[in-house]
Structures are given as structure tokens and as C-alpha cells.
Design a protein around this motif. Sequence first.
Motif, PDB file in Angstrom:
ATOM      1  N   LEU A 174      30.571   7.706 -45.440  1.00  0.00           N
ATOM      2  CA  LEU A 174      29.552   7.461 -44.428  1.00  0.00           C
ATOM      3  C   LEU A 174      30.030   6.442 -43.399  1.00  0.00           C
ATOM      4  O   LEU A 174      29.785   6.600 -42.197  1.00  0.00           O
ATOM      5  CB  LEU A 174      28.253   7.009 -45.083  1.00  0.00           C
ATOM      6  CG  LEU A 174      27.059   6.814 -44.158  1.00  0.00           C
ATOM      7  CD1 LEU A 174      26.743   8.070 -43.351  1.00  0.00           C
ATOM      8  CD2 LEU A 174      25.843   6.374 -44.969  1.00  0.00           C
ATOM      9  N   SER A 175      30.738   5.422 -43.829  1.00  0.00           N
ATOM     10  CA  SER A 175      31.263   4.418 -42.889  1.00  0.00           C
ATOM     11  C   SER A 175      32.175   5.052 -41.858  1.00  0.00           C
ATOM     12  O   SER A 175      32.072   4.771 -40.659  1.00  0.00           O
ATOM     13  CB  SER A 175      32.018   3.320 -43.642  1.00  0.00           C
ATOM     14  OG  SER A 175      31.148   2.595 -44.465  1.00  0.00           O
ATOM     15  N   ILE A 176      33.075   5.917 -42.282  1.00  0.00           N
ATOM     16  CA  ILE A 176      33.992   6.548 -41.329  1.00  0.00           C
ATOM     17  C   ILE A 176      33.297   7.675 -40.564  1.00  0.00           C
ATOM     18  O   ILE A 176      33.624   7.935 -39.413  1.00  0.00           O
ATOM     19  CB  ILE A 176      35.302   7.007 -42.016  1.00  0.00           C
ATOM     20  CG1 ILE A 176      36.401   7.273 -40.972  1.00  0.00           C
ATOM     21  CG2 ILE A 176      35.087   8.214 -42.878  1.00  0.00           C
ATOM     22  CD1 ILE A 176      36.855   6.055 -40.219  1.00  0.00           C
ATOM     23  N   LYS A 177      32.311   8.324 -41.158  1.00  0.00           N
ATOM     24  CA  LYS A 177      31.554   9.351 -40.441  1.00  0.00           C
ATOM     25  C   LYS A 177      30.825   8.750 -39.247  1.00  0.00           C
ATOM     26  O   LYS A 177      30.798   9.334 -38.162  1.00  0.00           O
ATOM     27  CB  LYS A 177      30.566  10.046 -41.379  1.00  0.00           C
ATOM     28  CG  LYS A 177      29.749  11.138 -40.703  1.00  0.00           C
ATOM     29  CD  LYS A 177      28.795  11.786 -41.660  1.00  0.00           C
ATOM     30  CE  LYS A 177      27.986  12.910 -41.094  1.00  0.00           C
ATOM     31  NZ  LYS A 177      27.740  12.928 -39.660  1.00  0.00           N
ATOM     32  N   VAL A 178      30.255   7.566 -39.435  1.00  0.00           N
ATOM     33  CA  VAL A 178      29.569   6.876 -38.340  1.00  0.00           C
ATOM     34  C   VAL A 178      30.549   6.576 -37.210  1.00  0.00           C
ATOM     35  O   VAL A 178      30.231   6.751 -36.028  1.00  0.00           O
ATOM     36  CB  VAL A 178      28.884   5.589 -38.867  1.00  0.00           C
ATOM     37  CG1 VAL A 178      28.441   4.684 -37.745  1.00  0.00           C
ATOM     38  CG2 VAL A 178      27.698   5.963 -39.757  1.00  0.00           C
TER      39      VAL A 178
ATOM     40  N   VAL B   9      22.364  13.374 -44.083  1.00  0.00           N
ATOM     41  CA  VAL B   9      22.215  11.952 -43.758  1.00  0.00           C
ATOM     42  C   VAL B   9      21.062  11.773 -42.776  1.00  0.00           C
ATOM     43  O   VAL B   9      20.990  12.472 -41.768  1.00  0.00           O
ATOM     44  CB  VAL B   9      23.511  11.388 -43.138  1.00  0.00           C
ATOM     45  CG1 VAL B   9      23.336   9.924 -42.751  1.00  0.00           C
ATOM     46  CG2 VAL B   9      24.691  11.562 -44.072  1.00  0.00           C
ATOM     47  N   THR B  10      20.189  10.848 -43.087  1.00  0.00           N
ATOM     48  CA  THR B  10      19.144  10.427 -42.161  1.00  0.00           C
ATOM     49  C   THR B  10      19.196   8.906 -42.070  1.00  0.00           C
ATOM     50  O   THR B  10      19.832   8.243 -42.890  1.00  0.00           O
ATOM     51  CB  THR B  10      17.746  10.888 -42.617  1.00  0.00           C
ATOM     52  OG1 THR B  10      17.487  10.372 -43.929  1.00  0.00           O
ATOM     53  CG2 THR B  10      17.640  12.419 -42.636  1.00  0.00           C
TER      54      THR B  10
ATOM     55  N   MET C 148      16.669   0.294 -40.673  1.00  0.00           N
ATOM     56  CA  MET C 148      17.284  -0.558 -41.688  1.00  0.00           C
ATOM     57  C   MET C 148      18.340   0.130 -42.560  1.00  0.00           C
ATOM     58  O   MET C 148      19.244  -0.529 -43.056  1.00  0.00           O
ATOM     59  CB  MET C 148      16.203  -1.118 -42.622  1.00  0.00           C
ATOM     60  CG  MET C 148      15.145  -1.941 -41.915  1.00  0.00           C
ATOM     61  SD  MET C 148      15.777  -3.454 -41.191  1.00  0.00           S
ATOM     62  CE  MET C 148      16.207  -4.365 -42.639  1.00  0.00           C
ATOM     63  N   MET C 149      18.188   1.428 -42.791  1.00  0.00           N
ATOM     64  CA  MET C 149      18.994   2.109 -43.807  1.00  0.00           C
ATOM     65  C   MET C 149      19.549   3.453 -43.332  1.00  0.00           C
ATOM     66  O   MET C 149      19.001   4.093 -42.442  1.00  0.00           O
ATOM     67  CB  MET C 149      18.142   2.412 -45.045  1.00  0.00           C
ATOM     68  CG  MET C 149      17.631   1.215 -45.770  1.00  0.00           C
ATOM     69  SD  MET C 149      18.967   0.451 -46.691  1.00  0.00           S
ATOM     70  CE  MET C 149      18.057  -0.445 -47.905  1.00  0.00           C
TER      71      MET C 149
ATOM     72  N   ARG D 290      20.993   5.268 -50.756  1.00  0.00           N
ATOM     73  CA  ARG D 290      20.793   4.649 -49.452  1.00  0.00           C
ATOM     74  C   ARG D 290      21.743   3.473 -49.294  1.00  0.00           C
ATOM     75  O   ARG D 290      22.206   2.881 -50.280  1.00  0.00           O
ATOM     76  CB  ARG D 290      19.353   4.200 -49.271  1.00  0.00           C
ATOM     77  CG  ARG D 290      18.947   3.136 -50.234  1.00  0.00           C
ATOM     78  CD  ARG D 290      17.496   2.807 -50.121  1.00  0.00           C
ATOM     79  NE  ARG D 290      17.197   1.762 -51.096  1.00  0.00           N
ATOM     80  CZ  ARG D 290      16.084   1.100 -51.152  1.00  0.00           C
ATOM     81  NH1 ARG D 290      15.124   1.374 -50.302  1.00  0.00           N
ATOM     82  NH2 ARG D 290      15.896   0.174 -52.053  1.00  0.00           N
ATOM     83  N   PHE D 291      22.031   3.166 -48.034  1.00  0.00           N
ATOM     84  CA  PHE D 291      22.932   2.076 -47.692  1.00  0.00           C
ATOM     85  C   PHE D 291      22.353   1.308 -46.509  1.00  0.00           C
ATOM     86  O   PHE D 291      21.887   1.919 -45.551  1.00  0.00           O
ATOM     87  CB  PHE D 291      24.310   2.612 -47.281  1.00  0.00           C
ATOM     88  CG  PHE D 291      24.988   3.440 -48.330  1.00  0.00           C
ATOM     89  CD1 PHE D 291      25.771   2.842 -49.302  1.00  0.00           C
ATOM     90  CD2 PHE D 291      24.858   4.817 -48.330  1.00  0.00           C
ATOM     91  CE1 PHE D 291      26.413   3.607 -50.263  1.00  0.00           C
ATOM     92  CE2 PHE D 291      25.496   5.589 -49.287  1.00  0.00           C
ATOM     93  CZ  PHE D 291      26.271   4.980 -50.258  1.00  0.00           C
ATOM     94  N   PRO D 292      22.423  -0.019 -46.534  1.00  0.00           N
ATOM     95  CA  PRO D 292      21.977  -0.796 -45.379  1.00  0.00           C
ATOM     96  C   PRO D 292      22.831  -0.486 -44.141  1.00  0.00           C
ATOM     97  O   PRO D 292      24.066  -0.376 -44.249  1.00  0.00           O
ATOM     98  CB  PRO D 292      22.167  -2.250 -45.810  1.00  0.00           C
ATOM     99  CG  PRO D 292      22.195  -2.206 -47.307  1.00  0.00           C
ATOM    100  CD  PRO D 292      22.806  -0.874 -47.652  1.00  0.00           C
TER     101      PRO D 292
END
Length: 97
Positions: free
Chosen positions: A12-16, A49-50, A54-55, A70-72
Motif C-alpha cells: 500500500l505504501s508503494i501503491k500510494v 482499498v478505500t 485518518m485511515m 486498516r493503516f493510518p
Amino acid sequence: MRSVQDALYNWLSIKVVCDARPEDTAASETLDLFNGIIKDEHHLTNIDVTTDEMMYYVSFTHEGEAKKTRFPRELIEVMLNQINQEPDKYCNFPIED
């Protein structure tokens, strides 16, 4: 990656980053790597992913069972924020054939 949670966090970090910088070939290659990890090693499917203020919420299927995590936002967006703060350190170098 040992855990599904760790694999999803990295993915998710790299997808963002990829979503914000579609021309970034290094990010795209890294996303491909993590796509393989979450699909081939952890057998995740139906990933969705939604987000809210905050998350980030990730829904997926693992071994036939629907799951969510979920991730902050502040944790997931660390890499993107760093790139945006110092773009000269993160130049894109296109792949040459």
C-alpha cells in the motif's frame, strides 16, 4: 515477507506513491514486486482499498475468507511525503531498451 499485514503495508505504501507518480518507473517496478508477494506468496485476491481522513482500509480475500485491515494515513504516506518534500532526490530514470 513473513506476515500478510507487513506485505500489505509495504504494498500500500508503494501503491500510494505509484498512484501519485505514474511516471515513476522505480516505484512501478517496486509495486510489481509487492503485487507478486501479496498474490503469489500470501495468496490474496479481491484486494480493494478505500480511505478517509485518518485511515486506509484494505479489504481482501485470503484462503477463501474475506478479511479487512486498516493503516493510518500518516504511516502509509510517509514515503510519498518525503518524495514531495525533496523531489530533487527522487528523480525518475526511465528504463532504456
